[in-house]
Design a protein around this motif. Structure first.
Motif, PDB file in Angstrom:
ATOM      1  N   ILE A 113       0.828  -1.196   0.000  1.00  0.00           N
ATOM      2  CA  ILE A 113       0.000   0.000   0.000  1.00  0.00           C
ATOM      3  C   ILE A 113       0.864   1.249   0.000  1.00  0.00           C
ATOM      4  O   ILE A 113       1.831   1.348   0.739  1.00  0.00           O
ATOM      5  N   ASP A 114       0.500   2.188  -0.883  1.00  0.00           N
ATOM      6  CA  ASP A 114       1.179   3.477  -0.968  1.00  0.00           C
ATOM      7  C   ASP A 114       0.213   4.545  -0.465  1.00  0.00           C
ATOM      8  O   ASP A 114      -0.835   4.788  -1.071  1.00  0.00           O
ATOM      9  N   TYR A 115       0.570   5.194   0.650  1.00  0.00           N
ATOM     10  CA  TYR A 115      -0.334   6.174   1.260  1.00  0.00           C
ATOM     11  C   TYR A 115      -0.177   7.592   0.715  1.00  0.00           C
ATOM     12  O   TYR A 115      -0.788   8.510   1.213  1.00  0.00           O
ATOM     13  N   ASN A 116       0.635   7.760  -0.348  1.00  0.00           N
ATOM     14  CA  ASN A 116       0.745   9.100  -0.932  1.00  0.00           C
ATOM     15  C   ASN A 116      -0.623   9.625  -1.365  1.00  0.00           C
ATOM     16  O   ASN A 116      -0.893  10.816  -1.326  1.00  0.00           O
ATOM     17  N   ARG A 117      -1.496   8.713  -1.813  1.00  0.00           N
ATOM     18  CA  ARG A 117      -2.807   9.139  -2.311  1.00  0.00           C
ATOM     19  C   ARG A 117      -3.834   9.308  -1.190  1.00  0.00           C
ATOM     20  O   ARG A 117      -4.899   9.916  -1.404  1.00  0.00           O
ATOM     21  N   ALA A 118      -3.555   8.757  -0.021  1.00  0.00           N
ATOM     22  CA  ALA A 118      -4.531   8.811   1.077  1.00  0.00           C
ATOM     23  C   ALA A 118      -4.790  10.254   1.472  1.00  0.00           C
ATOM     24  O   ALA A 118      -3.866  10.991   1.810  1.00  0.00           O
TER      25      ALA A 118
END
Ligand code: ADP
Ligand code: MG
Length: 479
Positions: free
Chosen positions: A135-140
């Motif tokens: 999971i990449d949280y840059n978009r969160a």
């Protein structure tokens, strides 16, 4: 087979272009090459952190509403939409339920229900080979608008036209990159059919289609789904209300999950955020937002059509604003006829001189190969009948290659039309002397012979002769 009436309603999400995320000061850069770099305790949902509303995101959504003739909310609040998923660290998504920012309005004759503001989730990246997900949280927490239409669309084509026009609007307003392939714009299509002779006119059971990564995929998925539902009803079966995915490889929709109702989300107003009395905030006033409204796609369209530009060229200028701005610059202050002349040379000749033509309907826009000034000089020479259309094409290519002045090029390459009648007569006489056989053919009634002789004259003049004058000279000298 009975006749069926299709009904389609769209739900479209778009990631908004803002400096920072929706409720914190992490950079809004969901496509950063390194994962998990634009994160902070707020968007990672650490206990004790508090969200702050991003005013830029609010203004973006209000601008979209203004462009669509919608009503802008006087009062708004954010709600928690509760559900569990690893891409949602808080365990709820901040969204708007009862009080969307924007209601009503229309685009391409399709009524808009509402537009609200929410936050995006993190991106899950599945590795099929190992069966793992990272999971990449840059978009969160990136601001996301959701536009919902009324169920009034009646064909896949109309749905596609709507979505394409919305993409243009979002790009014109500068509020979203709106690229479908990248997931900046995500279209979900709700599809149902009902028998055309249904006495109540009640809509059929709808199916929601997700993972549509292009306009084409959306149109195909809707077509497929309409047919599937008609066939079910035709067999006496019924449509199950569910969410289906689109399999691009197999070109079919497939069941994903039975849709949850809004009750499952237990929406309630977020206690950490203030409600907003929009009418009391200057930055959100329509009069303020209107200040930096650009010309809108449909305004540009009607401007071009009123000049008599053909539909395909007008659409190309609206989609590709580098091309459109070039057309505007070269046709500024001219009459409609000159604008159409310029448009012909842009769409027939100039576009072929632009190298990466394939990339031109995405955001990557090529540079124009000819300067506005040089293009205008060529148009002026055509209008003054100084050069032939053949010469104009050659000049465009030459000035595209090295940027030279077209007038200088025209003289250097002897492309200025010869209106010196003596010189034209000399050429005609030479051509007649050299082709006695063709001359007798003409005298024997072969009309094509004249065209051949004309071609020879033009060749001798390197395209720089007035063909009408030459034709007259040839005819008079042979009779
Ligand atoms: P839900 O409560 O399932 O989210 P909504 O009434 O909020 O349903 O509508 C969601 C979307 O589905 C909207 O775009 C709407 O236009 C569309 N829609 C609603 N009913 C139908 C139907 N019977 N057929 C096609 N689309 C529909
Ligand atoms: Mg709904």
């Amino acid at each position: 087979m009975a006749a069926y009436q299709p009904t389609i309603g769209l739900e479209i999400h778009a990631e908004l272009k803002t400096q920072t995320k929706m409720f914190c000061r992490s950079k809004n850069d969901p496509f950063a090459s390194e994962a998990n770099v634009h994160i902070c305790p707020v968007c990672m949902a650490h206990p004790g952190t508090l969200p702050v509303i991003n005013g830029e995101a609010i203004r973006h959504v209000l601008k979209v509403g203004l462009a669509l003739g919608s009503s802008l909310a006087d009062y708004t609040e954010f709600d928690r939409k509760n559900y569990f998923y690893p891409d949602l660290p808080k365990g709820y998504q901040l969204s708007q339920y009862e009080y969307p920012l924007v209601s009503g309005g229309r685009l391409r004759d399709v009524e808009i229900t509402r537009i609200h503001l929410e936050e995006d989730t993190a991106s899950s990246i599945h590795d099929e080979a190992t069966g793992t997900t990272v999971i990449d949280y840059n978009r969160a927490g990136v601001p996301l608008m959701e536009l919902v239409t009324e169920p009034v669309i009646t064909s896949s084509k109309q749905a596609g036209d709507f979505a394409r026009e919305l993409q243009l609007l979002l790009r014109y307003l500068g509020v979203s990159g709106a690229n479908m392939e990248k997931g900046e714009m995500r279209v979900e299509a709700n599809v149902s059919v009902r028998r055309a002779d249904s006495p109540t006119g009640e809509l059929g059971t709808k199916v929601e289609i997700k993972n549509l990564n292009s306009f084409r995929a959306m149109e195909r998925a809707v077509e497929y789904e309409l047919k599937r539902q008609e066939e079910l009803l035709e067999r006496g079966e019924s449509v199950v209300q569910e969410t289906r995915g689109w399999d691009e490889g197999k070109q079919v929709t497939f069941p994903q999950r039975v849709k949850e109702g809004s009750a499952d989300y237990r929406y309630f107003p977020d206690p950490d955020l203030p409600s907003l009395k929009l009418s009391e905030i200057d930055a959100y006033a329509a009069s303020n937002l209107r200040q930096d409204m650009p010309e809108l796609p449909w305004e540009r369209r009607s401007r071009y059509l009123s000049l008599g530009i053909n539909v395909e060229d007008a659409e190309a200028y609206i989609r590709d604003t580098v091309l459109g701005d070039f057309f505007d610059a070269v046709s500024e202050g001219t009459d409609a006829e000159s604008a159409r002349l310029a448009s012909n040379y842009i769409s027939n000749d100039l576009v072929n001189l632009i190298r990466d033509t394939d990339a031109r309907d995405t955001e990557t826009k090529a540079e124009m190969p000819v300067s506005v000034d040089n293009f205008k000089k060529i148009m002026d020479m055509i209008r003054a009948k100084k050069i032939s259309s053949r010469a104009a094409k050659d000049l465009l290519a030459m000035t595209a290659a090295d940027g030279s002045d077209p007038e200088a090029l025209a003289s250097a390459h002897d492309l200025i039309q010869k209106d010196d009648i003596k010189q034209l007569e000399d050429v005609v006489e030479t051509v007649l002397e050299q082709n006695p056989g063709v001359v007798s053919d003409f005298k024997a009634g072969k009309a094509a012979a004249l065209e051949f002789l004309l071609g020879q004259c033009m060749k001798a003049l390197r395209g720089a002769g007035d063909p009408n004058v030459l034709r007259q000279l040839l005819q008079s000298k042979m009779t």
